[in-house]
Motif scaffolding. Structure first.
Motif: not given
Length: 172
Positions: A23-24, A31-35, A48-49, A54-56
């Motif tokens: 849970l991110i 962004f960093l983890l995906n990279k 990654f959830k 994050c307020g989406c």
């Protein structure tokens, strides 16, 4: 930068312990983890959830989060049906939706809307029962757990009664 390093260390430690999803809470970390995942420094199948924190709340943000690695997105709890529909149209990943919230987060219950939320948002994860707690983010008491289960039963009954054609899919 220390907190970024700490977050990265926690994910690496989690992977070492066998965790397959995280849970991110921060778009920069996502962004960093995906990279790192794309580069091969993290397992390709790590999930990654995106946290509700994050307020989406709109399709543009949801699309951004999905593009930087979110495998599912927790939307803010008080979006109406047209807003939920617009987010669904923008992304392919599952959406996480709260049909109720704790008192701290407004204490609302939208059990009657759940079948329509499912129709509009599938694939969707429903996060039921938070209304049983006065406060967010604490370990629930035994009584709160019992109330949480009651709310889950109410949601399940509403789905069965008003939308019997909806199907639950279980991921293996």
């Amino acid at each position: 930068m220390d907190n970024i390093r700490f977050a990265l260390d926690e994910v690496i430690r989690g992977i070492e312990l066998g965790a397959g999803s995280f849970l991110i809470y921060d778009e920069g970390i996502l962004f960093l983890l995906n990279k790192l995942r794309k580069k091969g420094d993290l397992p390709e199948n790590i999930f990654f959830k995106l946290s509700v924190h994050c307020g989406c709340a709109n399709p543009v943000s949801a699309s951004l989060f999905e593009s930087i690695g979110a495998g599912s997105i927790n939307l803010i709890p008080d979006l109406d049906l047209p807003m939920l529909s617009s987010v669904r149209q923008a992304v392919a990943c599952p959406l996480d939706i709260f049909p109720d919230t704790s008192a701290d987060a407004g204490g609302f219950i939208q059990t009657y809307r759940v079948p329509e939320i499912i129709r509009i948002c599938a694939p969707v994860y429903l996060k039921c029962g938070a209304v049983s707690q006065a406060h967010q983010n604490h370990l629930p008491s035994e009584q709160e757990l019992k109330e949480r289960v009651k709310q889950l039963v109410c949601v399940t009954e509403m789905i069965r009664r008003t939308a019997p054609g909806l199907k639950q899919l279980i991921n293996a």
